[in-house]
Design an enzyme around this catalytic site. Structure first.
Site, short mmCIF file in Angstrom:
data_model
loop_
_atom_site.label_atom_id
_atom_site.label_comp_id
_atom_site.label_asym_id
_atom_site.label_seq_id
_atom_site.Cartn_x
_atom_site.Cartn_y
_atom_site.Cartn_z
CE1 TYR A 22 -3.73 -2.40 0.15
CE2 TYR A 22 -2.65 -3.33 2.10
CZ TYR A 22 -3.61 -3.41 1.11
OH TYR A 22 -4.45 -4.49 1.06
CG HIS A 100 -9.92 -2.18 -4.65
ND1 HIS A 100 -10.39 -2.30 -3.37
CD2 HIS A 100 -10.95 -2.49 -5.47
CE1 HIS A 100 -11.65 -2.68 -3.41
NE2 HIS A 100 -12.01 -2.80 -4.68
C1 DQA Z 1 -7.79 -2.72 -0.70
C2 DQA Z 1 -7.71 -4.20 -1.10
C3 DQA Z 1 -8.51 -5.07 -0.14
O1 DQA Z 1 -8.44 -6.41 -0.54
C4 DQA Z 1 -7.96 -4.94 1.27
O2 DQA Z 1 -8.72 -5.69 2.16
C5 DQA Z 1 -7.82 -3.52 1.70
C6 DQA Z 1 -7.37 -2.51 0.74
C7 DQA Z 1 -6.91 -1.84 -1.59
O3 DQA Z 1 -7.06 -0.61 -1.51
O4 DQA Z 1 -6.07 -2.34 -2.34
O5 DQA Z 1 -8.01 -3.20 2.87
O6 DQA Z 1 -9.13 -2.28 -0.86
#
Ligand code: DQA
Length: 147
Positions: A22, A100
């Site tokens: 992230y 995402h």
């Molecule tokens: C997410 C991807 C999801 O699978 C995960 O549970 C998240 C973040 C993303 O931003 O890539 O919390 O939504």
């Protein structure tokens, strides 16, 4: 145009949680980046983050009463489990883009399931923080064409 950016579970932990996936920037930095983009595009934007499914449902419902034009939402893990969030988006019928940060389709099998996708006008995944700005640009065009 008035947009609401909703971030779900664990997105308040950006910068701390799994930085390899992230990134190292924080939630506050994300908010600042989107605000700057909204200023450039001359649109209004507000923000909401919660780790609680029902609070996310409440925020989506409130968007209807606040006459929000478009929703940008990253529900976090609730993406893969929450029919309640899907139903809330269907209930308010506000154009919604699913975002995402990571490429959910290239990760574990369970992340390939997205309930909210069934109601979203678009999904943007794997573009990092920039995905939120791309979602805003998409909604500006989408709403411009509709009106
Ligand atoms: C997410 C991807 C999801 O699978 C995960 O549970 C998240 C973040 C993303 O931003 O890539 O919390 O939504």
């Amino acid at each position: 145009m008035k947009f609401l950016v909703i971030n779900g579970s664990n997105l308040n932990m950006l910068g701390i949680r799994e930085p390899d996936i992230y990134g190292r920037h924080t939630y506050d930095e994300l908010v600042r980046m989107i605000k700057a983009h909204a200023e450039e595009k001359k649109v209004e934007v507000s923000f909401m983050q919660s780790n609680h499914e029902g609070d996310l449902v409440d925020a989506i419902q409130q968007a209807f009463f606040d006459k929000v034009d478009g929703i940008i939402i990253n529900p976090g893990a609730y993406t893969h489990t929450s029919i309640a969030i899907l139903d809330a988006v269907k209930a308010v019928n506000i154009p919604t883009v699913e975002v995402h940060i990571s490429d959910v389709d290239a990760r574990e099998e369970f992340r390939k399931v997205s309930y909210i996708r069934l109601a979203a006008v678009k999904t943007i995944a794997g573009k990092g923080f920039e995905g939120y700005n791309l979602a805003m640009d998409f909604l500006i065009d989408y709403l411009g064409e509709k009106h």
